[in-house]
Motif scaffolding. Structure first.
Motif, PDB file in Angstrom:
ATOM      1  N   ASP A 118       2.069  12.339   7.366  1.00 40.54           N
ATOM      2  CA  ASP A 118       3.078  12.937   8.235  1.00 40.54           C
ATOM      3  C   ASP A 118       3.835  13.999   7.448  1.00 40.54           C
ATOM      4  OD1 ASP A 118       2.541  11.450  10.475  1.00 40.54           O
ATOM      5  OD2 ASP A 118       4.376  10.251  10.419  1.00 40.54           O
ATOM      6  N   THR A 119       4.292  15.021   8.145  1.00 39.10           N
ATOM      7  CA  THR A 119       5.125  16.050   7.532  1.00 39.10           C
ATOM      8  C   THR A 119       6.494  16.020   8.182  1.00 39.10           C
ATOM      9  OG1 THR A 119       3.236  17.468   7.038  1.00 39.10           O
ATOM     10  CG2 THR A 119       5.389  18.543   7.131  1.00 39.10           C
ATOM     11  N   ILE A 120       7.530  15.873   7.354  1.00 39.48           N
ATOM     12  CA  ILE A 120       8.911  15.926   7.831  1.00 39.48           C
ATOM     13  C   ILE A 120       9.396  17.349   7.582  1.00 39.48           C
ATOM     14  CG2 ILE A 120      11.250  15.040   7.527  1.00 39.48           C
ATOM     15  CD1 ILE A 120       9.918  12.460   6.395  1.00 39.48           C
ATOM     16  N   LYS A 121       9.819  18.034   8.650  1.00 36.32           N
ATOM     17  CA  LYS A 121      10.242  19.430   8.529  1.00 36.32           C
ATOM     18  C   LYS A 121      11.703  19.543   8.935  1.00 36.32           C
ATOM     19  CE  LYS A 121       8.767  24.083   9.825  1.00 36.32           C
ATOM     20  NZ  LYS A 121       9.985  24.647  10.412  1.00 36.32           N
ATOM     21  N   VAL A 122      12.530  19.988   7.985  1.00 34.44           N
ATOM     22  CA  VAL A 122      13.960  20.170   8.224  1.00 34.44           C
ATOM     23  C   VAL A 122      14.232  21.670   8.284  1.00 34.44           C
ATOM     24  CG1 VAL A 122      16.287  19.706   7.371  1.00 34.44           C
ATOM     25  CG2 VAL A 122      14.454  18.047   6.938  1.00 34.44           C
ATOM     26  N   ILE A 170       5.666  15.943  12.012  1.00 32.72           N
ATOM     27  CA  ILE A 170       4.383  16.448  12.470  1.00 32.72           C
ATOM     28  C   ILE A 170       3.281  15.560  11.897  1.00 32.72           C
ATOM     29  CG2 ILE A 170       2.869  18.466  12.553  1.00 32.72           C
ATOM     30  CD1 ILE A 170       5.683  19.948  11.649  1.00 32.72           C
ATOM     31  N   SER A 171       2.522  14.922  12.783  1.00 29.18           N
ATOM     32  CA  SER A 171       1.433  14.041  12.358  1.00 29.18           C
ATOM     33  C   SER A 171       0.203  14.850  12.000  1.00 29.18           C
ATOM     34  CB  SER A 171       1.090  13.045  13.471  1.00 29.18           C
ATOM     35  OG  SER A 171       2.197  12.225  13.730  1.00 29.18           O
ATOM     36  N   LYS A 172      -0.708  14.203  11.291  1.00 31.44           N
ATOM     37  CA  LYS A 172      -1.957  14.848  10.866  1.00 31.44           C
ATOM     38  C   LYS A 172      -2.752  15.363  12.064  1.00 31.44           C
ATOM     39  CE  LYS A 172      -5.251  12.398   8.864  1.00 31.44           C
ATOM     40  NZ  LYS A 172      -6.043  11.648   7.879  1.00 31.44           N
ATOM     41  N   ASP A 173      -2.659  14.659  13.198  1.00 29.15           N
ATOM     42  CA  ASP A 173      -3.398  15.066  14.399  1.00 29.15           C
ATOM     43  C   ASP A 173      -2.679  16.148  15.208  1.00 29.15           C
ATOM     44  OD1 ASP A 173      -1.318  13.673  15.555  1.00 29.15           O
ATOM     45  OD2 ASP A 173      -2.556  12.052  16.344  1.00 29.15           O
ATOM     46  N   GLY A 174      -1.508  16.618  14.718  1.00 26.30           N
ATOM     47  CA  GLY A 174      -0.785  17.697  15.383  1.00 26.30           C
ATOM     48  C   GLY A 174       0.307  17.224  16.324  1.00 26.30           C
ATOM     49  N   PHE A 175       0.428  15.913  16.535  1.00 28.46           N
ATOM     50  CA  PHE A 175       1.477  15.371  17.400  1.00 28.46           C
ATOM     51  C   PHE A 175       2.837  15.594  16.736  1.00 28.46           C
ATOM     52  CE2 PHE A 175       4.109  11.736  18.843  1.00 28.46           C
ATOM     53  CZ  PHE A 175       4.130  12.015  20.200  1.00 28.46           C
ATOM     54  N   ALA A 190       0.837  -1.196   0.000  1.00 26.15           N
ATOM     55  CA  ALA A 190       0.000   0.000   0.000  1.00 26.15           C
ATOM     56  C   ALA A 190       0.875   1.251   0.000  1.00 26.15           C
ATOM     57  CB  ALA A 190      -0.906  -0.012   1.221  1.00 26.15           C
ATOM     58  N   ARG A 191       0.276   2.335  -0.413  1.00 23.65           N
ATOM     59  CA  ARG A 191       1.010   3.601  -0.476  1.00 23.65           C
ATOM     60  C   ARG A 191       0.365   4.639   0.425  1.00 23.65           C
ATOM     61  NH1 ARG A 191       3.924   5.065  -5.642  1.00 23.65           N
ATOM     62  NH2 ARG A 191       4.774   3.094  -6.311  1.00 23.65           N
ATOM     63  N   MET A 192       1.158   5.650   0.795  1.00 23.84           N
ATOM     64  CA  MET A 192       0.651   6.751   1.616  1.00 23.84           C
ATOM     65  C   MET A 192       1.340   8.038   1.184  1.00 23.84           C
ATOM     66  SD  MET A 192       2.511   6.007   5.241  1.00 23.84           S
ATOM     67  CE  MET A 192       4.285   5.919   5.405  1.00 23.84           C
ATOM     68  N   SER A 193       0.737   9.142   1.555  1.00 22.60           N
ATOM     69  CA  SER A 193       1.275  10.452   1.210  1.00 22.60           C
ATOM     70  C   SER A 193       2.090  10.994   2.385  1.00 22.60           C
ATOM     71  CB  SER A 193       0.118  11.399   0.894  1.00 22.60           C
ATOM     72  OG  SER A 193       0.616  12.664   0.576  1.00 22.60           O
ATOM     73  N   ILE A 194       3.285  11.510   2.085  1.00 22.54           N
ATOM     74  CA  ILE A 194       4.174  12.116   3.087  1.00 22.54           C
ATOM     75  C   ILE A 194       4.563  13.500   2.568  1.00 22.54           C
ATOM     76  CG2 ILE A 194       6.496  11.987   4.111  1.00 22.54           C
ATOM     77  CD1 ILE A 194       4.815   9.907   5.337  1.00 22.54           C
ATOM     78  N   ASN A 195       4.607  14.488   3.457  1.00 22.00           N
ATOM     79  CA  ASN A 195       5.043  15.840   3.088  1.00 22.00           C
ATOM     80  C   ASN A 195       6.450  16.062   3.633  1.00 22.00           C
ATOM     81  OD1 ASN A 195       2.381  16.583   2.080  1.00 22.00           O
ATOM     82  ND2 ASN A 195       1.791  16.505   4.228  1.00 22.00           N
ATOM     83  N   ILE A 196       7.292  16.681   2.814  1.00 24.20           N
ATOM     84  CA  ILE A 196       8.646  17.009   3.245  1.00 24.20           C
ATOM     85  C   ILE A 196       8.859  18.486   2.958  1.00 24.20           C
ATOM     86  CG2 ILE A 196      11.098  16.476   3.006  1.00 24.20           C
ATOM     87  CD1 ILE A 196      10.193  13.721   1.877  1.00 24.20           C
ATOM     88  N   CYS A 197       9.134  19.253   4.009  1.00 24.03           N
ATOM     89  CA  CYS A 197       9.288  20.703   3.817  1.00 24.03           C
ATOM     90  C   CYS A 197      10.523  21.213   4.549  1.00 24.03           C
ATOM     91  CB  CYS A 197       8.028  21.441   4.278  1.00 24.03           C
ATOM     92  SG  CYS A 197       7.727  21.343   6.044  1.00 24.03           S
ATOM     93  N   GLY A 198      10.863  22.453   4.264  1.00 20.89           N
ATOM     94  CA  GLY A 198      11.994  23.080   4.930  1.00 20.89           C
ATOM     95  C   GLY A 198      13.240  23.079   4.074  1.00 20.89           C
ATOM     96  N   HIS A 199      14.365  22.859   4.720  1.00 24.49           N
ATOM     97  CA  HIS A 199      15.680  23.028   4.109  1.00 24.49           C
ATOM     98  C   HIS A 199      16.146  21.749   3.401  1.00 24.49           C
ATOM     99  CE1 HIS A 199      18.889  25.895   3.680  1.00 24.49           C
ATOM    100  NE2 HIS A 199      19.799  25.041   4.117  1.00 24.49           N
ATOM    101  N   VAL A 200      15.338  21.320   2.387  1.00 23.33           N
ATOM    102  CA  VAL A 200      15.677  20.170   1.544  1.00 23.33           C
ATOM    103  C   VAL A 200      15.675  20.641   0.091  1.00 23.33           C
ATOM    104  CG1 VAL A 200      14.805  18.398   3.117  1.00 23.33           C
ATOM    105  CG2 VAL A 200      13.265  19.405   1.433  1.00 23.33           C
ATOM    106  N   LYS A 201      16.272  19.844  -0.796  1.00 20.81           N
ATOM    107  CA  LYS A 201      16.399  20.265  -2.192  1.00 20.81           C
ATOM    108  C   LYS A 201      15.058  20.373  -2.918  1.00 20.81           C
ATOM    109  CE  LYS A 201      19.435  19.653  -6.095  1.00 20.81           C
ATOM    110  NZ  LYS A 201      20.563  18.931  -6.649  1.00 20.81           N
ATOM    111  N   TYR A 202      14.183  19.366  -2.747  1.00 19.26           N
ATOM    112  CA  TYR A 202      12.884  19.367  -3.438  1.00 19.26           C
ATOM    113  C   TYR A 202      11.741  19.161  -2.440  1.00 19.26           C
ATOM    114  CZ  TYR A 202      16.060  18.396  -7.331  1.00 19.26           C
ATOM    115  OH  TYR A 202      17.096  18.436  -8.228  1.00 19.26           O
ATOM    116  N   PRO A 203      11.334  20.207  -1.707  1.00 20.65           N
ATOM    117  CA  PRO A 203      10.219  20.040  -0.774  1.00 20.65           C
ATOM    118  C   PRO A 203       8.928  19.733  -1.537  1.00 20.65           C
ATOM    119  CG  PRO A 203      10.933  22.340  -0.868  1.00 20.65           C
ATOM    120  CD  PRO A 203      11.853  21.558  -1.745  1.00 20.65           C
TER     121      PRO A 203
END
Length: 106
Positions: A72-76, A47-52, A1-14
């Motif tokens: 989930d959102t990974i923030k660098v 950061i989880s969808k529920d804010g944790f 199965a697949r899921m959506s993940i967000n990656i933001c911040g100081h990365v090459k391709y957020p």
């Protein structure tokens, strides 16, 4: 199965990425082109969808058992020292303005 993940911040391709369920943190960051120079790897936020919020130290490799969840959102963040070093033109402009003002007052 697949899921959506967000990656933001100081990365090459957020952005949003469609990934496999069992994906690990390093693979996710690699998909985003990896962290940029000056990234604060000692304090990466998940950061989880529920804010944790979880803080991960990638410098200490304590993320191997980390399980990512859908949306989930990974923030660098960028290190403060790197921000100051790369934005030195602002400091230069401020010094020039100060010099002009001091000259005008004399």
């Amino acid at each position: 199965a697949r899921m959506s993940i967000n990656i933001c911040g100081h990365v090459k391709y957020p952005g949003s990425y469609l990934v496999y369920d069992e994906i690990d943190m390093l693979t996710c960051l690699s998909m985003a082109g990896g962290p940029l120079k000056g990234a604060k790897l000692s304090k990466v936020l998940i950061i989880s969808k529920d804010g944790f919020v979880r803080t991960i130290d990638l410098d200490k490799n304590n993320f191997t058992k980390l399980q990512l969840k859908p949306h989930d959102t990974i923030k660098v963040d960028e290190k403060i020292s790197h921000i100051i070093l790369t934005k030195t033109s602002i400091i230069s402009v401020l010094l020039q303005l100060t010099n002009v003002m001091l000259t005008a007052l004399n």
